[in-house]
Scaffold this active site. Structure first.
Site, PDB file in Angstrom:
ATOM      1  N   GLY A  39      18.091 -26.817 -19.626  1.00 49.12           N
ATOM      2  CA  GLY A  39      16.955 -27.209 -19.960  1.00 49.12           C
ATOM      3  C   GLY A  39      16.257 -27.243 -19.017  1.00 49.12           C
ATOM      4  N   ASP A  62      21.795 -20.957 -29.292  1.00 51.49           N
ATOM      5  CA  ASP A  62      20.755 -21.581 -29.040  1.00 51.49           C
ATOM      6  C   ASP A  62      21.077 -22.968 -30.068  1.00 51.49           C
ATOM      7  OD1 ASP A  62      17.576 -21.625 -27.405  1.00 51.49           O
ATOM      8  OD2 ASP A  62      19.229 -23.363 -28.396  1.00 51.49           O
ATOM      9  N   GLU A  63      20.597 -24.268 -29.938  1.00 47.52           N
ATOM     10  CA  GLU A  63      20.753 -25.332 -31.268  1.00 47.52           C
ATOM     11  C   GLU A  63      20.803 -25.357 -32.124  1.00 47.52           C
ATOM     12  OE1 GLU A  63      18.729 -25.766 -28.480  1.00 47.52           O
ATOM     13  OE2 GLU A  63      16.605 -25.828 -29.053  1.00 47.52           O
ATOM     14  N   LYS A  89      18.291 -16.204 -25.897  1.00 55.22           N
ATOM     15  CA  LYS A  89      17.195 -15.840 -26.112  1.00 55.22           C
ATOM     16  C   LYS A  89      15.943 -14.850 -26.268  1.00 55.22           C
ATOM     17  CE  LYS A  89      16.960 -20.489 -24.247  1.00 55.22           C
ATOM     18  NZ  LYS A  89      16.694 -21.633 -25.230  1.00 55.22           N
TER      19      LYS A  89
HETATM   20  C1  CAP Z   1      17.317 -25.113 -22.558  1.00 53.41           C
HETATM   21  C2  CAP Z   1      18.361 -25.227 -23.859  1.00 53.41           C
HETATM   22  C3  CAP Z   1      18.902 -25.922 -24.238  1.00 53.41           C
HETATM   23  C4  CAP Z   1      18.028 -27.726 -23.718  1.00 53.41           C
HETATM   24  C5  CAP Z   1      18.422 -28.482 -24.386  1.00 53.41           C
HETATM   25  C6  CAP Z   1      16.503 -25.344 -25.118  1.00 53.41           C
HETATM   26  O1  CAP Z   1      17.101 -23.543 -22.907  1.00 53.41           O
HETATM   27  O2  CAP Z   1      18.538 -23.875 -24.913  1.00 53.41           O
HETATM   28  O3  CAP Z   1      18.715 -26.939 -25.440  1.00 53.41           O
HETATM   29  O4  CAP Z   1      18.609 -27.746 -22.337  1.00 53.41           O
HETATM   30  O5  CAP Z   1      18.404 -30.055 -24.131  1.00 53.41           O
HETATM   31  O6  CAP Z   1      16.288 -25.007 -26.166  1.00 53.41           O
HETATM   32  O7  CAP Z   1      15.478 -25.691 -24.024  1.00 53.41           O
HETATM   33  P1  CAP Z   1      16.382 -23.105 -21.252  1.00 53.41           P
HETATM   34  P2  CAP Z   1      19.705 -30.793 -22.861  1.00 53.41           P
HETATM   35  O8  CAP Z   1      17.266 -22.727 -20.333  1.00 53.41           O
HETATM   36  O9  CAP Z   1      15.458 -22.241 -21.457  1.00 53.41           O
HETATM   37  O10 CAP Z   1      15.217 -24.198 -20.788  1.00 53.41           O
HETATM   38  O11 CAP Z   1      20.373 -30.249 -22.462  1.00 53.41           O
HETATM   39  O12 CAP Z   1      18.692 -31.893 -21.619  1.00 53.41           O
HETATM   40  O13 CAP Z   1      19.963 -31.802 -24.222  1.00 53.41           O
HETATM   41 MG    MG Z   2      18.546 -24.616 -26.749  1.00 62.06          MG
END
Ligand code: CAP
Ligand code: MG
Length: 424
Positions: free
Chosen positions: A349, A178-179, A150
């Protein structure tokens, strides 16, 4: 179209079975809605056609074999021949295609698909799967700890690699992109991969622990393949794919090339399809699909973090992707997984040390715990944040209350104090 209701029918071993939640529109009976859904998802259309003949209907006609008007549930058995082995897009175009847009239904949700053996075995399943991933990591009896760099995007490649190093030396086993970080002007893919893998090697030397980098290769299919090969060539063992936005066929191409990299499945955009309890497709159904196509690790939710999904739903998904055999219950169909390997569940998440006890109580320890903000948001920085998470995991597994363990583990103490009033 009618004549598909056959309540005495016992699905054959080659039938694909779907369980639907169906809410007919006004003036449409539940039976009528079931018939029209069965027709449109197999051999029919809105009217009889002169070109249809009895033999086609017998050979490929669906059978609605269970109806529960009160709960709005129907089960439909589809002859296996309707579906092309190894072609996930075609299977979904059939049983999860036009029917969602039909005027006669107000809501429609595909709750589960039971894949018959010959279709199931037309997919490779995970190359490595849960047990081999644990062996690769040399971590057998605790949750694996991961972080997501992050801010999500914005760091340059060198800074990204540095933050990854800080997380690894603080105690993370895994660092992921990250995605929405792929190949942007401020952080080129190639530079990020080579720099981060270099820091991974350094972190392994310093800690003596195996470290993994999940490089996000999501892109147009040919480019995604090129990027996965680049990761492999530079010593990476894992790639990450945003499997929903990339699509079933792109994921199949990557998996079927068998490049010798494990696949981490991020599910960004799934909630556009899975979230509405009355319409769409359950995450359980998608999770089964990704297990068949062959991902090694899959985001399944946390129940305690920032994303929706009840503890029961998340546990059901965890069981579905990790067990060999699923028994029928409530809205989950039975499923034999045969030779298809188990997938390691990823919980991510909105996670941070304070919620680790309830996360592990709900989902056990056979998971990857991923925290982005819950590590990089630690007041003493990324390394301390990773250490605090490892301390929280150790405390829970050793049976210590977090507050007690924090008395002589300052990173955890600072985290617990920082986030004690967080509500999600
Ligand atoms: C978590 C995260 C993940 C989400 C995906 C985000 O960051 O990197 O992409 O957890 O959700 O971008 O939010 P945080 P899921 O730890 O800062 O929340 O796993 O439900 O698909
Ligand atoms: Mg993410």
């Amino acid at each position: 179209m009618s004549g598909y209701i056959n309540l005495g029918y016992e699905p054959s071993r080659d039938d694909l079975v779907c369980e639907f939640y169906i809410e007919p529109n006004k003036k449409i009976t539940f039976e009528k809605a079931c018939e029209e859904i069965a027709a449109e998802s197999s051999i029919g259309t809105w009217t009889d056609v002169a070109t249809m003949d009895k033999r086609i209907a017998e050979r490929l006609g669906p059978r609605i074999f269970q109806i529960d008007r009160k709960r709005g549930i129907a089960k439909i058995a589809y002859p296996g021949e309707l579906f092309e082995p190894g072609n996930m897009a075609q299977i979904y175009s059939s049983v999860a295609g036009n029917i969602f847009g039909m005027k006669l239904v107000k809501n429609l949700r595909l709750l589960d698909i039971k894949f018959p053996e010959y279709l199931r075995d037309s997919f490779p399943g995970p190359k490595y799967g849960m047990h081999e991933i644990r062996k690769l990591m040399r971590v057998l009896n605790r949750p694996l700890l991961g972080t997501i760099i992050k801010p999500k995007v914005g760091l340059d490649s060198l800074m990204h690699a540095q933050v990854a190093y800080n997380a690894w030396v603080g105690g993370c086993d895994i660092v992921k992109d990250d995605e929405n970080l792929t190949n942007q002007s401020f952080n080129s893919f190639e530079k990020r991969i080579t720099e981060t893998l270099k820091r991974r090697d350094q972190a392994e030397r310093v800690t003596g622990e195996k470290k993994i980098y999940l490089a996000n290769v999501t892109a147009e299919t040919n480019e995604m393949i090129r990027r996965a090969k680049f990761v492999k060539k530079h010593g990476g063992e894992f790639v990450m794919v945003d499997v929903v936005t990339a699509g079933f066929s792109a994921l199949q191409t990557l998996r079927n090339l068998d490049l010798g990299v494990a696949i981490h499945a991020h599910r960004a955009m799934h909630a556009a399809i899975t979230r509405n309890p009355k319409h769409g497709i359950t995450m359980l159904t998608l999770a089964k699909t990704y297990r068949l196509i062959g991902v090694d690790t899959l985001h399944i939710g946390t129940a305690v973090g920032k994303m929706e999904g009840s503890a029961e739903d998340v546990r059901e998904i965890e069981e579905e992707i990790e067990e060999k055999k699923i028994k029928e219950r409530k809205e989950v169909l039975s499923q034999e997984w045969g030779r298809i390997k188990p997938v390691l569940s990823v919980c991510s998440g909105g996670l941070y040390p304070n919620v680790i006890p309830s996360l592990i109580k709900n989902l056990g320890t056979d998971i990857i715990i991923q925290a982005g903000g819950g590590i990089h948001g630690h007041p003493e920085g990324t390394t301390a944040g990773a250490t605090a998470m490892r301390q929280a995991i150790f405390a829970v597994q050793s049976g210590y209350p977090l507050e007690e363990y924090a008395r002589n583990h300052k990173e955890l103490a600072v985290a617990l104090r920082t986030w004690k009033n967080v509500k999600m």
